[in-house]
Design a protein around this motif. Structure first.
Motif, mmCIF file in Angstrom:
data_model
loop_
_atom_site.group_PDB
_atom_site.id
_atom_site.type_symbol
_atom_site.label_atom_id
_atom_site.label_comp_id
_atom_site.label_asym_id
_atom_site.label_seq_id
_atom_site.Cartn_x
_atom_site.Cartn_y
_atom_site.Cartn_z
ATOM 1 N N LEU A 118 89.015 -40.504 -35.981
ATOM 2 C CA LEU A 118 88.677 -41.903 -36.056
ATOM 3 C C LEU A 118 89.867 -42.897 -35.766
ATOM 4 O O LEU A 118 90.976 -42.768 -36.115
ATOM 5 N N PRO A 119 89.742 -43.825 -34.650
ATOM 6 C CA PRO A 119 90.799 -44.420 -34.253
ATOM 7 C C PRO A 119 91.430 -45.604 -35.472
ATOM 8 O O PRO A 119 90.447 -45.751 -36.317
ATOM 9 N N PRO B 176 92.313 -48.870 -36.842
ATOM 10 C CA PRO B 176 92.248 -50.195 -36.795
ATOM 11 C C PRO B 176 93.816 -51.151 -36.578
ATOM 12 O O PRO B 176 94.549 -50.669 -37.433
ATOM 13 N N THR C 235 93.951 -54.202 -36.602
ATOM 14 C CA THR C 235 94.106 -55.581 -37.217
ATOM 15 C C THR C 235 94.311 -55.818 -38.630
ATOM 16 O O THR C 235 94.168 -56.945 -38.984
ATOM 17 N N THR D 60 86.062 -50.491 -46.403
ATOM 18 C CA THR D 60 85.122 -50.109 -45.533
ATOM 19 C C THR D 60 85.096 -48.400 -45.317
ATOM 20 O O THR D 60 84.149 -47.877 -45.215
ATOM 21 N N VAL E 66 85.877 -56.470 -49.741
ATOM 22 C CA VAL E 66 86.179 -55.339 -49.087
ATOM 23 C C VAL E 66 87.043 -55.098 -47.896
ATOM 24 O O VAL E 66 86.947 -56.038 -47.156
ATOM 25 N N PHE E 67 87.987 -54.266 -48.020
ATOM 26 C CA PHE E 67 89.219 -54.415 -47.174
ATOM 27 C C PHE E 67 88.771 -53.639 -45.829
ATOM 28 O O PHE E 67 88.168 -52.662 -45.898
ATOM 29 N N GLU E 68 89.088 -53.968 -44.731
ATOM 30 C CA GLU E 68 88.741 -53.510 -43.341
ATOM 31 C C GLU E 68 89.417 -52.167 -43.428
ATOM 32 O O GLU E 68 90.782 -52.082 -43.678
ATOM 33 N N GLY E 69 89.052 -51.187 -43.220
ATOM 34 C CA GLY E 69 89.475 -49.786 -42.639
ATOM 35 C C GLY E 69 90.111 -49.101 -43.913
ATOM 36 O O GLY E 69 90.612 -47.973 -43.840
#
Lengths: 342, 342
Positions: A30-31, A33, A35, A282, A308-311
């Motif tokens: 999975l790449p 993120p 951001t 996530t 909810v935190f990204e990634g």
């Protein structure tokens, strides 16, 4: 669909070679993120924790395993305390060993407020000082006095030893500090226990704490919850329920029903709960543990907030003190407790 | 790791057979959670929407495709309005076609409040009546008068036609209704547009609406955001950015930078935004679109609430009126607007 084919290929290779389980392969294609902060990117891009799929076979193996993992966690703590200007004392409350963390400049408003911290670690990890990183960060960034409970755990002390210890400390604190000046927080197992503590307080007729911050709480110890499946192999911290985690659940439960609300608070009666802040990510294997509890609280009319935190995989908001997400998280907790503690 | 091996096998088979894309296989081997309503379970267990991977090649093909998908959506609407006791009138505001939905028993407090609804559909779907399901549910369950904007879309009317129409209606509404009595809501593209509308209002010196409810908003039209990857093939509504969705993004943008804040509001300056409620699901391809926006709003000090539904793919909270989650969602919106509208 390129990505899923990559995953398929990686998974297939790992199956054919009977090398590391497929979950590891999935997480790594999975790449990452871009951001999120560089520090969080580094955590996201990291290989799954090396011990996620360990399966200690008996009590001695568990103890050796716990010592091994715990040592690593403890190494960085003195420097972290110094960096954040947090002092520590050890003691006992209600017969239970505790650590008290105090920031250099405790604000006037927080002089007689207490945050009770219950650490994570699947009821096996985090003994002694090794589970205190979250408490130190909360004291240092959030400027609160934090009482950390060094509760008993499996394999020596199965259910209900851990929550018994937590409630003993809480009961004792109430003798000097009114409940409306006490907040409870914790991550993972400690997040689950923070919620169970409120259930136990209700059951025992104790006043409930003023507010609860449950970070990615283990609210369902059975393998129930969508993200146990959708984020299996995507989360690089816990990776899978079928690693050490599920073993630890059964070890601590000691034959009790894993869906007993005193183990899995998502099945409890949460009416009358104080304001609760829940946090996840996530990629978190416990995303469903978190959002199911959040929905249940809101359905019961409890003021319940969700971040909810990204990634982010499981509990990575307290793993790197330099990540902007760490600062953000503990500042959110600070504002939350400021708002709801008397 | 059983599950990932199953996925791997299914994906492998689909690769070898060069039959349906791997994403379909992945979604179908994940177990359906049993802790959600039977109606949501049915939505979760459903096969991916049959048109997710269509790629219309020119304007005529787009129009035929849109008509085809739209017809299906429109069929159930008269019965839904009747069931919920919602009446509808058509008209124009500021030269833009609109529908107004009014519940049978409009509460006294809501007599002079208005909710502006911007529908979803990737700037290609939802024309005319076909995009009104969410507006009807909000009027019927939430007991608000809802003004639905039938804004212009691609392929005939690329950016900025859609948001131009939305702002025209909003500007006109302001002549009779003060901004503190206007809320804006929408899902997916409509959620993104609700946020863009606030950015446009700021840019044009208009007062901002009192509150925004952005359901699983398309806040980043470029393929940036972790769940575009982690939930690819897990979400059974959108399935993948690389289906019709990404084509629609480029079609509407018409050569504009997809990261322009007027297309992707997550890159906008959200300081001064009104209270915002965001909604998503654990399987949602737009989970990251939602949580990135939520974090950005909170960092800017905007009161921003987040709800994430268990097991839910994109926007399924308004797909079955009988699901308890649908009732919960629109009741949350009702309470939210009751709280923040004057």
């Amino acid at each position: 669909m390129k990505l899923n084919k990559q995953i398929a290929f990686a998974v297939l290779m790992s199956c054919l070679l009977t090398t590391p389980a497929s979950a590891q392969a999935a997480a790594q294609v999975l790449p990452t993120p871009h951001t999120v902060s560089p520090e969080l990117q580094q955590l996201i891009a990291a290989k799954p924790l090396p011990y996620w799929n360990d399966h200690p076979k008996n009590n001695n193996e568990w103890k050796a395993w716990v010592n091994n993992v715990g040592q690593e966690a403890t190494k960085r703590l003195p420097a972290l305390r110094e960096h954040l200007g947090v002092s520590v004392t050890q003691g006992k409350i209600g017969g239970v060993p505790i650590f008290t963390f105090t920031p250099q400049n405790l604000p006037q408003a927080n002089q007689d407020r207490i945050l009770l911290n219950l650490h994570g670690g699947g009821y096996v990890l985090g003994a002694g000082e090794s589970g205190t990183q979250e408490a130190v960060l909360m004291a240092g960034i959030g400027k609160y006095k934090v009482v950390y409970v060094d509760y008993r755990m499996a394999p020596n002390f199965p259910y209900p030893a851990a929550i018994d210890d937590a409630i003993s400390v809480y009961r004792e604190l109430l003798k000097k500090t009114p409940a409306e000046k006490i907040g409870v927080f914790g991550t993972s197992t400690g997040g689950g226990m923070s919620l169970i503590l409120a259930l136990r307080a209700k059951a025992e007729g104790l006043p409930l704490p003023a507010a609860i911050a449950a970070g990615t709480p283990w609210t369902d110890m059975s393998k129930t919850g969508d993200s146990y499946f959708t984020n299996e192999g995507v989360d690089n911290v816990l990776v899978s329920y079928d690693g050490w985690l599920g073993d630890a659940a059964r070890l601590y439960a000691g034959g009790h029903n894993l869906k007993d609300p005193m183990l899995s608070p998502v099945y409890g009666d949460v009416s009358g709960f104080p304001p609760t802040l829940l946090t996840s990510g996530t990629r978190d294997l416990f995303l469903s543990n978190t959002v199911r509890m959040h929905l249940k609280l809101r359905e019961a009319g409890v003021p319940a907030d969700l971040v909810v935190f990204e990634g982010m995989s499981h509990a990575q908001y307290h793993m790197n003190p330099n990540a902007s997400e760490t600062k953000f998280h503990f500042t959110e907790l600070e504002h939350f407790f400021n708002r709801y503690l008397h």
